[in-house]
Design an enzyme around this catalytic site. Structure first.
Site, PDB file in Angstrom:
ATOM      1  N   LYS A  46       0.819  -1.213   0.000  1.00  0.00           N
ATOM      2  CA  LYS A  46       0.000   0.000   0.000  1.00  0.00           C
ATOM      3  C   LYS A  46       0.861   1.275   0.000  1.00  0.00           C
ATOM      4  O   LYS A  46       2.064   1.225   0.274  1.00  0.00           O
ATOM      5  CB  LYS A  46      -0.931  -0.034   1.219  1.00  0.00           C
ATOM      6  CG  LYS A  46      -2.013  -1.125   1.151  1.00  0.00           C
ATOM      7  CD  LYS A  46      -2.906  -1.058   2.396  1.00  0.00           C
ATOM      8  CE  LYS A  46      -4.084  -2.015   2.321  1.00  0.00           C
ATOM      9  NZ  LYS A  46      -4.959  -1.891   3.535  1.00  0.00           N
ATOM     10  N   TYR A  99     -12.627  -2.234  -3.659  1.00  0.00           N
ATOM     11  CA  TYR A  99     -13.073  -2.399  -2.266  1.00  0.00           C
ATOM     12  C   TYR A  99     -14.594  -2.379  -2.130  1.00  0.00           C
ATOM     13  O   TYR A  99     -15.115  -2.099  -1.060  1.00  0.00           O
ATOM     14  CB  TYR A  99     -12.455  -1.308  -1.386  1.00  0.00           C
ATOM     15  CG  TYR A  99     -11.082  -1.622  -0.836  1.00  0.00           C
ATOM     16  CD1 TYR A  99     -10.824  -2.815  -0.143  1.00  0.00           C
ATOM     17  CD2 TYR A  99     -10.039  -0.710  -0.959  1.00  0.00           C
ATOM     18  CE1 TYR A  99      -9.565  -3.087   0.392  1.00  0.00           C
ATOM     19  CE2 TYR A  99      -8.777  -0.976  -0.426  1.00  0.00           C
ATOM     20  CZ  TYR A  99      -8.551  -2.172   0.255  1.00  0.00           C
ATOM     21  OH  TYR A  99      -7.318  -2.440   0.797  1.00  0.00           O
ATOM     22  N   PHE A 113     -15.593   3.498   6.964  1.00  0.00           N
ATOM     23  CA  PHE A 113     -14.238   3.843   6.535  1.00  0.00           C
ATOM     24  C   PHE A 113     -14.037   3.756   5.021  1.00  0.00           C
ATOM     25  O   PHE A 113     -12.939   3.997   4.521  1.00  0.00           O
ATOM     26  CB  PHE A 113     -13.205   2.960   7.257  1.00  0.00           C
ATOM     27  CG  PHE A 113     -13.395   1.467   7.072  1.00  0.00           C
ATOM     28  CD1 PHE A 113     -12.911   0.809   5.943  1.00  0.00           C
ATOM     29  CD2 PHE A 113     -14.046   0.711   8.040  1.00  0.00           C
ATOM     30  CE1 PHE A 113     -13.074  -0.553   5.769  1.00  0.00           C
ATOM     31  CE2 PHE A 113     -14.223  -0.667   7.883  1.00  0.00           C
ATOM     32  CZ  PHE A 113     -13.728  -1.301   6.736  1.00  0.00           C
ATOM     33  N   ARG A 122      -2.129 -14.320   4.471  1.00  0.00           N
ATOM     34  CA  ARG A 122      -2.842 -13.663   5.583  1.00  0.00           C
ATOM     35  C   ARG A 122      -2.046 -13.832   6.882  1.00  0.00           C
ATOM     36  O   ARG A 122      -1.956 -12.904   7.680  1.00  0.00           O
ATOM     37  CB  ARG A 122      -4.253 -14.252   5.739  1.00  0.00           C
ATOM     38  CG  ARG A 122      -5.200 -14.023   4.559  1.00  0.00           C
ATOM     39  CD  ARG A 122      -5.593 -12.585   4.331  1.00  0.00           C
ATOM     40  NE  ARG A 122      -6.089 -11.935   5.505  1.00  0.00           N
ATOM     41  CZ  ARG A 122      -6.744 -10.758   5.475  1.00  0.00           C
ATOM     42  NH1 ARG A 122      -6.983 -10.130   4.325  1.00  0.00           N
ATOM     43  NH2 ARG A 122      -7.133 -10.189   6.586  1.00  0.00           N
ATOM     44  N   THR A 152      -5.350  -6.968  10.869  1.00  0.00           N
ATOM     45  CA  THR A 152      -5.679  -5.711  10.180  1.00  0.00           C
ATOM     46  C   THR A 152      -5.137  -4.500  10.942  1.00  0.00           C
ATOM     47  O   THR A 152      -4.583  -3.578  10.341  1.00  0.00           O
ATOM     48  CB  THR A 152      -7.212  -5.581  10.023  1.00  0.00           C
ATOM     49  OG1 THR A 152      -7.703  -6.744   9.360  1.00  0.00           O
ATOM     50  CG2 THR A 152      -7.580  -4.344   9.229  1.00  0.00           C
ATOM     51  N   ARG A 178       2.609  -6.487   9.053  1.00  0.00           N
ATOM     52  CA  ARG A 178       1.924  -5.341   9.663  1.00  0.00           C
ATOM     53  C   ARG A 178       2.509  -4.966  11.022  1.00  0.00           C
ATOM     54  O   ARG A 178       2.546  -3.791  11.378  1.00  0.00           O
ATOM     55  CB  ARG A 178       0.418  -5.631   9.740  1.00  0.00           C
ATOM     56  CG  ARG A 178      -0.234  -5.485   8.362  1.00  0.00           C
ATOM     57  CD  ARG A 178      -1.630  -6.043   8.345  1.00  0.00           C
ATOM     58  NE  ARG A 178      -2.382  -5.600   7.161  1.00  0.00           N
ATOM     59  CZ  ARG A 178      -3.578  -6.064   6.844  1.00  0.00           C
ATOM     60  NH1 ARG A 178      -4.162  -6.977   7.592  1.00  0.00           N
ATOM     61  NH2 ARG A 178      -4.199  -5.618   5.755  1.00  0.00           N
ATOM     62  N   ASN A 203      -1.818   0.222   6.966  1.00  0.00           N
ATOM     63  CA  ASN A 203      -1.307  -1.056   7.470  1.00  0.00           C
ATOM     64  C   ASN A 203      -0.463  -1.801   6.432  1.00  0.00           C
ATOM     65  O   ASN A 203      -0.284  -3.009   6.508  1.00  0.00           O
ATOM     66  CB  ASN A 203      -2.447  -1.912   8.030  1.00  0.00           C
ATOM     67  CG  ASN A 203      -3.518  -2.200   6.992  1.00  0.00           C
ATOM     68  OD1 ASN A 203      -3.349  -1.899   5.808  1.00  0.00           O
ATOM     69  ND2 ASN A 203      -4.615  -2.787   7.422  1.00  0.00           N
ATOM     70  N   HIS A 221      -2.191  -5.333   1.527  1.00  0.00           N
ATOM     71  CA  HIS A 221      -3.489  -5.987   1.312  1.00  0.00           C
ATOM     72  C   HIS A 221      -3.230  -7.423   0.894  1.00  0.00           C
ATOM     73  O   HIS A 221      -2.254  -7.697   0.185  1.00  0.00           O
ATOM     74  CB  HIS A 221      -4.270  -5.289   0.181  1.00  0.00           C
ATOM     75  CG  HIS A 221      -5.436  -6.114  -0.293  1.00  0.00           C
ATOM     76  ND1 HIS A 221      -6.658  -6.079   0.325  1.00  0.00           N
ATOM     77  CD2 HIS A 221      -5.531  -7.046  -1.284  1.00  0.00           C
ATOM     78  CE1 HIS A 221      -7.471  -6.953  -0.282  1.00  0.00           C
ATOM     79  NE2 HIS A 221      -6.806  -7.538  -1.264  1.00  0.00           N
ATOM     80  N   GLU A 237      -9.610 -10.774  -7.598  1.00  0.00           N
ATOM     81  CA  GLU A 237      -8.672  -9.654  -7.419  1.00  0.00           C
ATOM     82  C   GLU A 237      -7.496  -9.743  -8.402  1.00  0.00           C
ATOM     83  O   GLU A 237      -7.000  -8.721  -8.887  1.00  0.00           O
ATOM     84  CB  GLU A 237      -8.182  -9.628  -5.966  1.00  0.00           C
ATOM     85  CG  GLU A 237      -9.310  -9.265  -4.994  1.00  0.00           C
ATOM     86  CD  GLU A 237      -8.866  -9.188  -3.539  1.00  0.00           C
ATOM     87  OE1 GLU A 237      -7.707  -9.535  -3.225  1.00  0.00           O
ATOM     88  OE2 GLU A 237      -9.690  -8.759  -2.712  1.00  0.00           O
TER      89      GLU A 237
HETATM   90  N1  UDP Z   1      -9.804  -0.408   7.502  1.00  0.00           N
HETATM   91  C1  UDP Z   1      -9.877   0.827   8.114  1.00  0.00           C
HETATM   92  N2  UDP Z   1     -10.602   0.941   9.269  1.00  0.00           N
HETATM   93  C2  UDP Z   1     -11.239  -0.112   9.833  1.00  0.00           C
HETATM   94  C3  UDP Z   1     -11.163  -1.366   9.205  1.00  0.00           C
HETATM   95  C4  UDP Z   1     -10.447  -1.482   8.028  1.00  0.00           C
HETATM   96  O1  UDP Z   1      -9.305   1.796   7.636  1.00  0.00           O
HETATM   97  O2  UDP Z   1     -11.865   0.048  10.889  1.00  0.00           O
HETATM   98  C5  UDP Z   1      -9.045  -0.534   6.251  1.00  0.00           C
HETATM   99  C6  UDP Z   1      -7.725  -1.245   6.476  1.00  0.00           C
HETATM  100  O3  UDP Z   1      -6.728  -0.571   5.731  1.00  0.00           O
HETATM  101  C7  UDP Z   1      -7.968  -2.629   5.923  1.00  0.00           C
HETATM  102  C8  UDP Z   1      -8.973  -2.352   4.809  1.00  0.00           C
HETATM  103  O4  UDP Z   1      -9.786  -1.290   5.319  1.00  0.00           O
HETATM  104  O5  UDP Z   1      -6.759  -3.222   5.472  1.00  0.00           O
HETATM  105  C9  UDP Z   1      -9.855  -3.505   4.435  1.00  0.00           C
HETATM  106  O6  UDP Z   1     -10.482  -3.999   5.615  1.00  0.00           O
HETATM  107  P1  UDP Z   1     -10.538  -5.564   5.918  1.00  0.00           P
HETATM  108  O7  UDP Z   1     -11.457  -5.757   7.064  1.00  0.00           O
HETATM  109  O8  UDP Z   1     -10.831  -6.303   4.659  1.00  0.00           O
HETATM  110  O9  UDP Z   1      -9.049  -5.868   6.430  1.00  0.00           O
HETATM  111  P2  UDP Z   1      -7.856  -6.706   5.770  1.00  0.00           P
HETATM  112  O10 UDP Z   1      -8.467  -7.804   4.957  1.00  0.00           O
HETATM  113  O11 UDP Z   1      -7.057  -5.741   4.935  1.00  0.00           O
HETATM  114  O12 UDP Z   1      -7.056  -7.215   6.933  1.00  0.00           O
HETATM  115 MG    MG Z   2      -9.944  -7.768   3.520  1.00  0.00          MG
END
Ligand code: UDP
Ligand code: MG
Length: 138
Positions: A14, A54, A62, A90, A96, A107, A117, A120, A131
């Site tokens: 990112k 997204y 958010f 993952r 996250t 992370r 973070n 992705h 994707e």
């Molecule tokens: N995100 C955020 N605030 C939140 C939750 C998620 O800004 O409260 C952002 C964060 O950058 C995250 C992305 O939204 O990586 C996608 O969220 P997801 O729950 O899919 O998390 P990920 O799969 O990236 O761990």
């Molecule tokens: Mg996700």
């Protein structure tokens, strides 16, 4: 019988990480865990493309900030291949919220905050295909 389960997953480094020139260090972390980087490109996307990418989060509070952020600077998009690539990626990414991420994860090491973070990763084999197509179908 030897069972193999080679998969591909989509990874994005990112803007916060590319901006800090962490892309090579993050790629090394993938390689050290046995991932092959099958394809990669450094690009910057439009906000409208981030909104498509997204879309599953469109009802979240958010969503707008997230799409503005992903399109705010260069990103590195990669197809990673390995045994169990989706769950393995993952695991290597960590939680996250970097504050909750385990030692040794990307992370934990590089994430700044829940929004910045650093990486992705696809969350299922099905979404990985969608994707990968999103960024690499030509
Ligand atoms: N995100 C955020 N605030 C939140 C939750 C998620 O800004 O409260 C952002 C964060 O950058 C995250 C992305 O939204 O990586 C996608 O969220 P997801 O729950 O899919 O998390 P990920 O799969 O990236 O761990
Ligand atoms: Mg996700």
């Amino acid at each position: 019988m030897i069972m193999s389960n080679t998969e591909q997953t989509l990874s994005i480094i990112k803007p916060d990480a590319v901006e800090r020139s962490l892309d090579n260090e993050i790629k090394e972390m993938f390689k050290n865990k046995g991932f092959l980087i099958v394809k990669e490109k450094k690009i910057q996307i439009e906000k409208s493309e981030a909104e498509k990418f997204y879309k599953v989060h469109e009802t979240k509070p958010f969503y707008n900030d997230l799409c503005a952020y992903l399109s705010s600077g260069p990103i590195v998009v990669m197809i990673l291949e390995r045994e169990n690539a989706v769950s393995g990626n993952r695991d290597l990414m960590g939680a996250t919220n970097p504050n909750d991420a385990e030692e040794g994860t990307i992370r934990k090491k590089y994430g700044i905050s829940i929004d910045k973070n650093s990486v992705h990763g696809s969350d299922s084999v099905e979404n990985a295909k969608i994707e990968i197509d999103f960024f690499f179908k030509d």
